[in-house]
Scaffold this motif. Structure first.
Motif, PDB file in Angstrom:
ATOM      1  N   VAL A   1      21.427  -2.711 -46.979  1.00 58.20           N
ATOM      2  CA  VAL A   1      20.119  -3.259 -47.548  1.00 58.20           C
ATOM      3  C   VAL A   1      19.542  -4.305 -47.146  1.00 58.20           C
ATOM      4  O   VAL A   1      20.131  -5.247 -46.679  1.00 58.20           O
ATOM      5  CB  VAL A   1      20.358  -2.926 -48.951  1.00 58.20           C
ATOM      6  N   TYR A   2      18.218  -4.545 -47.133  1.00 60.15           N
ATOM      7  CA  TYR A   2      17.388  -5.593 -46.769  1.00 60.15           C
ATOM      8  C   TYR A   2      16.106  -5.589 -47.642  1.00 60.15           C
ATOM      9  O   TYR A   2      15.774  -4.649 -48.194  1.00 60.15           O
ATOM     10  CB  TYR A   2      17.016  -5.686 -45.109  1.00 60.15           C
ATOM     11  N   ASP A   3      15.175  -6.718 -47.521  1.00 64.24           N
ATOM     12  CA  ASP A   3      14.321  -6.887 -48.565  1.00 64.24           C
ATOM     13  C   ASP A   3      12.908  -7.019 -47.513  1.00 64.24           C
ATOM     14  O   ASP A   3      12.714  -8.189 -46.915  1.00 64.24           O
ATOM     15  CB  ASP A   3      14.426  -7.797 -49.552  1.00 64.24           C
ATOM     16  N   SER A   4      12.316  -6.085 -47.135  1.00 59.97           N
ATOM     17  CA  SER A   4      11.121  -6.456 -46.263  1.00 59.97           C
ATOM     18  C   SER A   4       9.963  -7.456 -47.049  1.00 59.97           C
ATOM     19  O   SER A   4       9.290  -7.769 -46.085  1.00 59.97           O
ATOM     20  CB  SER A   4      10.439  -5.115 -45.867  1.00 59.97           C
ATOM     21  N   SER A   5       9.963  -7.791 -48.125  1.00 65.00           N
ATOM     22  CA  SER A   5       8.851  -8.678 -48.694  1.00 65.00           C
ATOM     23  C   SER A   5       9.325  -9.940 -48.443  1.00 65.00           C
ATOM     24  O   SER A   5       8.558 -10.699 -48.592  1.00 65.00           O
ATOM     25  CB  SER A   5       9.091  -8.364 -50.027  1.00 65.00           C
ATOM     26  N   ILE A   6      10.708 -10.357 -48.148  1.00 68.38           N
ATOM     27  CA  ILE A   6      11.038 -11.401 -47.907  1.00 68.38           C
ATOM     28  C   ILE A   6      11.230 -11.677 -46.172  1.00 68.38           C
ATOM     29  O   ILE A   6      11.158 -12.982 -45.695  1.00 68.38           O
ATOM     30  CB  ILE A   6      12.154 -12.048 -48.333  1.00 68.38           C
TER      31      ILE A   6
ATOM     32  N   ALA B   1      12.346  -3.157 -51.234  1.00 69.10           N
ATOM     33  CA  ALA B   1      10.954  -3.188 -51.433  1.00 69.10           C
ATOM     34  C   ALA B   1      10.826  -1.665 -51.907  1.00 69.10           C
ATOM     35  O   ALA B   1       9.808  -1.594 -52.813  1.00 69.10           O
ATOM     36  CB  ALA B   1      10.076  -3.657 -50.469  1.00 69.10           C
ATOM     37  N   HIS B   2      11.356  -0.857 -50.949  1.00 67.38           N
ATOM     38  CA  HIS B   2      10.933   0.676 -51.436  1.00 67.38           C
ATOM     39  C   HIS B   2      11.762   1.115 -52.906  1.00 67.38           C
ATOM     40  O   HIS B   2      11.004   1.868 -53.590  1.00 67.38           O
ATOM     41  CB  HIS B   2      11.474   1.418 -50.156  1.00 67.38           C
ATOM     42  N   ALA B   3      12.780   0.433 -53.011  1.00 64.34           N
ATOM     43  CA  ALA B   3      13.520   0.719 -54.377  1.00 64.34           C
ATOM     44  C   ALA B   3      12.819   0.346 -55.442  1.00 64.34           C
ATOM     45  O   ALA B   3      12.675   0.771 -56.312  1.00 64.34           O
ATOM     46  CB  ALA B   3      14.807   0.298 -54.161  1.00 64.34           C
ATOM     47  N   ARG B   4      12.131  -1.003 -55.259  1.00 62.74           N
ATOM     48  CA  ARG B   4      11.502  -1.509 -56.495  1.00 62.74           C
ATOM     49  C   ARG B   4      10.216  -0.745 -56.925  1.00 62.74           C
ATOM     50  O   ARG B   4       9.826  -0.847 -57.944  1.00 62.74           O
ATOM     51  CB  ARG B   4      11.139  -3.070 -56.024  1.00 62.74           C
ATOM     52  N   ILE B   5       9.653   0.045 -56.002  1.00 59.10           N
ATOM     53  CA  ILE B   5       8.447   0.739 -56.379  1.00 59.10           C
ATOM     54  C   ILE B   5       8.705   2.352 -56.828  1.00 59.10           C
ATOM     55  O   ILE B   5       7.961   2.940 -57.125  1.00 59.10           O
ATOM     56  CB  ILE B   5       7.358   0.791 -55.247  1.00 59.10           C
ATOM     57  N   LEU B   6       9.910   2.396 -57.338  1.00 52.86           N
ATOM     58  CA  LEU B   6      10.215   3.693 -57.854  1.00 52.86           C
ATOM     59  C   LEU B   6       9.602   4.135 -58.737  1.00 52.86           C
ATOM     60  O   LEU B   6       9.034   5.102 -58.821  1.00 52.86           O
ATOM     61  CB  LEU B   6      11.830   3.868 -57.985  1.00 52.86           C
TER      62      LEU B   6
ATOM     63  N   ARG C   1       3.846  -9.178 -52.168  1.00 55.53           N
ATOM     64  CA  ARG C   1       4.313  -7.573 -52.314  1.00 55.53           C
ATOM     65  C   ARG C   1       4.038  -7.049 -51.060  1.00 55.53           C
ATOM     66  O   ARG C   1       3.734  -5.660 -51.073  1.00 55.53           O
ATOM     67  CB  ARG C   1       3.445  -7.141 -53.438  1.00 55.53           C
ATOM     68  N   VAL C   2       4.233  -7.751 -49.952  1.00 55.59           N
ATOM     69  CA  VAL C   2       3.878  -6.977 -48.545  1.00 55.59           C
ATOM     70  C   VAL C   2       4.869  -5.774 -48.231  1.00 55.59           C
ATOM     71  O   VAL C   2       4.268  -4.929 -47.813  1.00 55.59           O
ATOM     72  CB  VAL C   2       3.965  -8.117 -47.602  1.00 55.59           C
ATOM     73  N   GLY C   3       6.081  -6.003 -48.543  1.00 51.02           N
ATOM     74  CA  GLY C   3       7.210  -4.783 -48.416  1.00 51.02           C
ATOM     75  C   GLY C   3       6.759  -3.818 -49.278  1.00 51.02           C
ATOM     76  O   GLY C   3       6.683  -2.527 -48.812  1.00 51.02           O
ATOM     77  N   GLU C   4       6.308  -3.897 -50.695  1.00 49.13           N
ATOM     78  CA  GLU C   4       5.940  -3.091 -51.642  1.00 49.13           C
ATOM     79  C   GLU C   4       4.982  -2.246 -51.203  1.00 49.13           C
ATOM     80  O   GLU C   4       4.734  -1.088 -51.050  1.00 49.13           O
ATOM     81  CB  GLU C   4       5.886  -3.401 -53.048  1.00 49.13           C
ATOM     82  N   ALA C   5       4.002  -2.947 -50.518  1.00 52.39           N
ATOM     83  CA  ALA C   5       2.478  -2.397 -50.035  1.00 52.39           C
ATOM     84  C   ALA C   5       2.840  -1.383 -48.657  1.00 52.39           C
ATOM     85  O   ALA C   5       2.435  -0.171 -48.748  1.00 52.39           O
ATOM     86  CB  ALA C   5       1.564  -3.505 -49.715  1.00 52.39           C
ATOM     87  N   ASN C   6       3.660  -1.763 -47.775  1.00 49.76           N
ATOM     88  CA  ASN C   6       3.900  -0.935 -46.603  1.00 49.76           C
ATOM     89  C   ASN C   6       4.578   0.348 -46.889  1.00 49.76           C
ATOM     90  O   ASN C   6       4.425   1.414 -46.524  1.00 49.76           O
ATOM     91  CB  ASN C   6       4.585  -1.878 -45.592  1.00 49.76           C
TER      92      ASN C   6
ATOM     93  N   THR D   1      -4.589   2.015 -43.707  1.00 54.32           N
ATOM     94  CA  THR D   1      -4.350   0.729 -43.863  1.00 54.32           C
ATOM     95  C   THR D   1      -3.676  -0.042 -44.702  1.00 54.32           C
ATOM     96  O   THR D   1      -3.691   0.329 -45.841  1.00 54.32           O
ATOM     97  CB  THR D   1      -5.988   0.062 -43.741  1.00 54.32           C
ATOM     98  N   CYS D   2      -3.210  -1.164 -44.428  1.00 60.17           N
ATOM     99  CA  CYS D   2      -2.474  -2.176 -45.317  1.00 60.17           C
ATOM    100  C   CYS D   2      -3.202  -3.488 -45.440  1.00 60.17           C
ATOM    101  O   CYS D   2      -2.826  -4.231 -44.213  1.00 60.17           O
ATOM    102  CB  CYS D   2      -0.930  -2.249 -45.231  1.00 60.17           C
ATOM    103  N   ASP D   3      -3.852  -4.059 -46.378  1.00 61.13           N
ATOM    104  CA  ASP D   3      -4.639  -5.352 -46.327  1.00 61.13           C
ATOM    105  C   ASP D   3      -4.115  -6.098 -47.390  1.00 61.13           C
ATOM    106  O   ASP D   3      -3.560  -5.704 -48.343  1.00 61.13           O
ATOM    107  CB  ASP D   3      -6.157  -5.265 -46.251  1.00 61.13           C
ATOM    108  N   LEU D   4      -4.255  -7.587 -47.038  1.00 63.80           N
ATOM    109  CA  LEU D   4      -3.891  -8.526 -47.987  1.00 63.80           C
ATOM    110  C   LEU D   4      -5.032  -8.534 -48.813  1.00 63.80           C
ATOM    111  O   LEU D   4      -6.349  -8.717 -48.493  1.00 63.80           O
ATOM    112  CB  LEU D   4      -3.862  -9.941 -47.342  1.00 63.80           C
ATOM    113  N   SER D   5      -4.926  -8.591 -50.331  1.00 60.93           N
ATOM    114  CA  SER D   5      -5.914  -8.846 -51.272  1.00 60.93           C
ATOM    115  C   SER D   5      -6.704  -9.872 -51.028  1.00 60.93           C
ATOM    116  O   SER D   5      -6.076 -10.979 -50.588  1.00 60.93           O
ATOM    117  CB  SER D   5      -5.379  -8.629 -52.657  1.00 60.93           C
ATOM    118  N   PRO D   6      -7.934 -10.156 -51.569  1.00 59.17           N
ATOM    119  CA  PRO D   6      -8.581 -11.463 -51.653  1.00 59.17           C
ATOM    120  C   PRO D   6      -7.888 -12.225 -52.734  1.00 59.17           C
ATOM    121  O   PRO D   6      -7.155 -12.082 -53.632  1.00 59.17           O
ATOM    122  CB  PRO D   6     -10.059 -11.134 -52.264  1.00 59.17           C
TER     123      PRO D   6
END
Length: 337
Positions: free
Chosen positions: A175-180, A200-205, A238-243, A269-274
């Protein structure tokens, strides 16, 4: 922070009794075997390991994060008894050191006094020059014939490929954490790609469950008819969760398209929020007709909402959705993700 603490390694900052690594095996073999009064159960009866969990931290792991990761595996062990091994690299300035060891133990008692378990964690500080021999050392301390799970935290992808693939070859899951992580760990040539899981995938279950439940009330044809774009927006945390949310949404829509024998052509598309956005995560479907779908999650709380119109009138619904945290996210990634 004091000068001493500022110069401390991850190994120095974690709790435990300092000892020679050669002492681990003999001490562990008898640590819970103590003489008890008649009628009392020895601690060894509350220690029934089901697996080995290796927490492997990189040099760039901040002290607060190191403590958080360590606490997560301890809480995980309270529910899933296991042998914990924590690997802490020491930089070039400590290249003259040998392997350093600590032993952490804890007897945990839950809400029910019968809910008790004995936890042990081997903590190893190693100079980076010894990385290539680390797998052989760790194999001595693993519980034999039990599955092993490996958690990489801020270990550079290049070092994983160069020095630590032996760990991966003999583990049930990584396991790894793509958000960090600053690199895309999904591109590492894991021996078994399906066994590498993203926290990050696990967190958005719960997010996937709530959105999926809402969208399941509409016909697949309605979801893909006129679909132009699928967009996920996220804050910096939340970049990992977003992807992962975008991958999940595109996979679901692809299934809908196949069931209707059409091709999914929507832009993804995956974008950074304002910076002034109140939301940490958003998912939006855009159409060339009157249809629309927007799901949003507020930053720092469990409040989410969805607004949609698929030709039967506008719908607006609040949701209570939390991201999985700590040991819950870890268990989801290790066993189910």
């Amino acid at each position: 922070m004091s000068t001493t603490e500022a110069n401390a390694t991850i190994f120095d900052l974690l709790p435990g009794q300092v000892m020679q690594v050669s002492e681990f095996s003999p001490i562990l073999s008898k640590m819970w075997s103590v003489a008890m009064e008649p009628g009392q159960k020895p601690p060894s009866e509350f220690r029934a390991s089901q697996m080995n969990v290796v927490l492997h931290m990189g040099l760039r792991t901040p002290p607060e994060e190191a403590h958080e990761r360590f606490q997560t595996v301890i809480e995980f062990a309270q529910k899933y008894p296991c042998r914990i091994i924590v690997l802490c690299p020491m930089g070039r300035e400590h290249s003259d050191r040998l392997l350093q060891g600590k032993l952490f133990s804890q007897c945990y008692i839950g809400d029910d006094l019968r809910d008790m378990c004995c936890i042990e964690a081997i903590i190893v500080g190693y100079p980076t020059r010894e990385a290539g021999f680390l797998s052989n050392s760790v194999s001595v301390w693993l519980e034999n014939d039990l599955p092993t799970y490996h958690w990489f935290n801020r270990v550079p992808a290049e070092r994983i490929e160069q020095y630590h693939m032996d760990f991966v070859k003999h583990t049930s899951r990584v396991v790894y954490d793509s958000s960090i992580e600053t690199e895309d760990f999904s591109k590492i040539p894991w021996p078994r790609a399906e066994a590498a899981k993203d926290l990050a995938h696990a967190r958005i279950l719960p997010v996937r469950q709530n959105i999926g439940q809402f969208l399941s009330s509409f016909a697949p044809q309605k979801l893909i008819e006129g679909l132009k774009a699928v967009t996920v927006r996220h804050n910096e945390r939340r970049v990992g969760e977003a992807n992962n949310l975008l991958k999940w949404a595109s996979c679901c829509l692809e299934t809908c398209a196949k069931s209707n024998k059409v091709e999914l052509t929507a832009a993804l598309t995956c974008d950074l929020s304002p910076k002034d956005s109140d939301n940490c995560l958003e998912l939006e479907f855009s159409y060339d007709n009157e249809s629309h779908f927007l799901w949003t999650h507020k930053t720092g709380c469990d409040v989410a909402s969805v607004t949609a119109d698929f030709g039967t009138g506008r719908i607006s619904i609040p949701m209570q959705v939390s991201f999985l945290k700590g040991e819950k996210a870890l268990s989801e990634a290790l066993f189910f993700g």
